[in-house]
Design an enzyme around this catalytic site. Structure first.
Site, PDB file in Angstrom:
ATOM      1  N   LYS A 130      27.550  28.694  -8.553  1.00 54.51           N
ATOM      2  CA  LYS A 130      26.833  27.552  -7.959  1.00 54.51           C
ATOM      3  C   LYS A 130      25.780  28.064  -6.972  1.00 54.51           C
ATOM      4  O   LYS A 130      26.060  28.955  -6.174  1.00 54.51           O
ATOM      5  CB  LYS A 130      27.828  26.647  -7.225  1.00 54.51           C
ATOM      6  CG  LYS A 130      27.192  25.467  -6.483  1.00 54.51           C
ATOM      7  CD  LYS A 130      28.268  24.519  -5.959  1.00 54.51           C
ATOM      8  CE  LYS A 130      27.705  23.302  -5.258  1.00 54.51           C
ATOM      9  NZ  LYS A 130      27.393  23.522  -3.854  1.00 54.51           N
ATOM     10  N   HIS A 169      22.107  23.339  -2.678  1.00 49.88           N
ATOM     11  CA  HIS A 169      23.113  22.936  -1.686  1.00 49.88           C
ATOM     12  C   HIS A 169      22.653  21.660  -0.970  1.00 49.88           C
ATOM     13  O   HIS A 169      22.912  21.465   0.216  1.00 49.88           O
ATOM     14  CB  HIS A 169      23.308  24.074  -0.672  1.00 49.88           C
ATOM     15  CG  HIS A 169      24.696  24.201  -0.120  1.00 49.88           C
ATOM     16  ND1 HIS A 169      25.585  25.143  -0.521  1.00 49.88           N
ATOM     17  CD2 HIS A 169      25.358  23.496   0.838  1.00 49.88           C
ATOM     18  CE1 HIS A 169      26.721  25.042   0.163  1.00 49.88           C
ATOM     19  NE2 HIS A 169      26.610  24.024   0.992  1.00 49.88           N
ATOM     20  N   TYR A 174      34.434  29.800  -1.720  1.00 45.28           N
ATOM     21  CA  TYR A 174      33.584  30.625  -0.869  1.00 45.28           C
ATOM     22  C   TYR A 174      34.277  31.968  -0.912  1.00 45.28           C
ATOM     23  O   TYR A 174      35.474  32.062  -0.636  1.00 45.28           O
ATOM     24  CB  TYR A 174      33.539  30.060   0.543  1.00 45.28           C
ATOM     25  CG  TYR A 174      32.561  28.920   0.731  1.00 45.28           C
ATOM     26  CD1 TYR A 174      31.259  29.018   0.242  1.00 45.28           C
ATOM     27  CD2 TYR A 174      32.925  27.768   1.414  1.00 45.28           C
ATOM     28  CE1 TYR A 174      30.352  27.983   0.428  1.00 45.28           C
ATOM     29  CE2 TYR A 174      32.021  26.732   1.609  1.00 45.28           C
ATOM     30  CZ  TYR A 174      30.739  26.856   1.118  1.00 45.28           C
ATOM     31  OH  TYR A 174      29.850  25.836   1.303  1.00 45.28           O
ATOM     32  N   SER A 232      36.729  21.993  -2.106  1.00 45.94           N
ATOM     33  CA  SER A 232      36.071  23.063  -1.347  1.00 45.94           C
ATOM     34  C   SER A 232      37.078  24.028  -0.717  1.00 45.94           C
ATOM     35  O   SER A 232      38.134  23.604  -0.247  1.00 45.94           O
ATOM     36  CB  SER A 232      35.221  22.435  -0.240  1.00 45.94           C
ATOM     37  OG  SER A 232      34.821  23.412   0.687  1.00 45.94           O
ATOM     38  N   THR A 254      30.485  29.502  -5.051  1.00 45.19           N
ATOM     39  CA  THR A 254      29.223  29.155  -4.381  1.00 45.19           C
ATOM     40  C   THR A 254      28.584  30.407  -3.797  1.00 45.19           C
ATOM     41  O   THR A 254      29.215  31.142  -3.032  1.00 45.19           O
ATOM     42  CB  THR A 254      29.493  28.124  -3.269  1.00 45.19           C
ATOM     43  OG1 THR A 254      30.074  26.974  -3.882  1.00 45.19           O
ATOM     44  CG2 THR A 254      28.210  27.723  -2.550  1.00 45.19           C
TER      45      THR A 254
END
Ligand code: FNR
Length: 378
Positions: free
Chosen positions: A251, A275, A143, A119, A169
């Site tokens: 995503k 999510h 992100y 992440s 994402t």
């Protein structure tokens, strides 16, 4: 067979092999803030529950005499060959559940040859987690920061650290409405009266240093918004191609029209996901939209799936409904909470063993064998 031999041989494992019960045992080992952060969902939890209920609406129809005593679970996805169609979903801030954090998860994943999607909100730097992954596959979750220099810097570092697949994402440009965290007064990275900035990117840090001191909660929310960016439109997708050489996956796809746009935009894959029910409470279960999306675009890009996977049967159902591979989130985080690297390994091995056995007993020799005619809608 190792799990079988020790369990049936009288040596039960350190914690449960039933991944549906991990949440209640994690509640006993975690403090309420971190536990609720991981276990919680958006709003009243309707979508989180719907994610699980959706699996109950499909039944597997086992076959006989297919000679499935030997299985081959290897799966080709996004140009890579995986030992099984299972990927560790990106989960940020893992230090809140165990000090081993992302490197512990990375070692467990690498030992089994499964990709861990690191992440952007990792509590450990990209380079440190990459080192812990050793020879294991490395995927990176972005992100998408507003600031192109911050974004570019993160992507350059991820590439240099050996990450191959980029998972972007797109359902989290703001945190969802999460009453359990609001009621607990809990936000990862907020420690008492202070903050602990987890994002190590130097360009990002230089932007932070240039801004004035604020109260800690405001500061954390501001970093999160800087790193997660704001909503964009499809015209921004070519930026990703210009900055990433390998496969790109979007995503958070839930609408078939978005899946078609993703295929038109030329990305390599999508993750059908809500999510884990953490963003839009009231959103449809991810499994409910999977078959339509897989039929619409499955021949143009790789369709992956997450949100609610807990058992081998869940994996088989998702594959039969058109997913090439699944991502699993909370279960391995509970494994990390229970026992660091060993705990993650235990959870992954249980899921793989359950998947292998379920495929075998359904008469499938491979993951790809599980097709639509092996399911009935209840
Ligand atoms: C997440 N998820 C997530 N997704 C992402 O793209 N980047 C992230 O940093 C995080 N962080 C995160 C933290 C925690 C505590 C959870 C539980 C989830 C979402 C994750 O990748 C995945 O979509 C869901 O967890 C899948 O649902 P299950 O398997 O948890 O039901």
């Amino acid at each position: 067979s190792e799990i079988y031999l020790s369990g049936y041989g009288g040596t039960p494992p350190a914690f449960t092999t039933d991944l549906t019960r991990l949440e209640s045992s994690a509640e006993r080992v975690l403090e309420s803030g971190p536990f609720s952060y991981v276990a919680g969902g958006a709003g009243a939890g309707a979508t989180m529950r719907a994610n699980r209920e959706a699996f109950e609406r499909w039944g597997l129809v086992p076959r006989i005499l297919t000679g499935a005593t030997e299985r081959d679970l290897t799966t080709s996805v996004l140009g890579e060959t995986l030992p099984a169609p299972v990927v560790l979903a990106p989960v940020g801030a893992q230090s809140i559940v165990h000090p081993g954090a992302e490197p512990a998860t990375a070692r467990a994943a690498a030992g089994l040859g499964l990709p861990m999607v690191l992440s952007t909100a990792s509590s450990t730097s990209i380079e440190e987690v990459a080192a812990a992954s050793g020879a294991g596959p490395r995927w990176f979750q972005l992100y998408w920061p507003n600031d192109p220099d911050v974004c570019g810097s993160i992507l350059v570092r991820a590439r240099a650290a050996g990450y191959t697949v980029l998972v972007v994402t797109l359902d989290t440009w703001s945190l969802g409405w999460r009453p359990c965290d609001l009621d607990n007064g809990y936000l990862p990275f907020l420690r008492g009266e202070g903050t602990a900035v987890p994002f190590t990117d130097p360009v990002f840090r230089s932007r932070l240093d240039a801004t004035p001191e604020e109260d800690p909660a405001t500061a954390v929310l501001r970093w999160i918004s800087m790193i997660t960016g704001t909503d964009r439109d499809w015209d921004a997708v070519p930026f990703l191609r210009e900055h990433w050489e390998g496969p790109i996956v979007l995503k958070g796809v839930q609408h078939v029209d978005d899946a078609l746009r993703a295929a038109d935009a030329g990305v390599d894959g999508i993750v059908v996901s809500n999510h884990g029910g953490r963003q839009v409470d009231g959103a449809v279960a991810a499994l409910e939209v999977l078959p339509t999306i897989a039929s619409a675009v499955g021949d143009r890009l790789d369709v992956l799936f997450d949100s609610g996977i807990r058992t081998g049967a869940d994996v088989v159902k998702a594959l039969a409904l058109g997913a090439k591979a699944v991502l699993v989130g909370r279960p391995y985080v509970y494994g990390l909470a229970h026992g660091g690297e060993d705990g993650v390994r235990h959870v992954l091995r249980c899921l793989l063993a359950d998947l292998d056995l379920t495929l075998a007993l359904c008469g499938h020799r491979s993951a790809a064998d599980a097709g639509r005619n092996s399911l009935v809608r209840r």
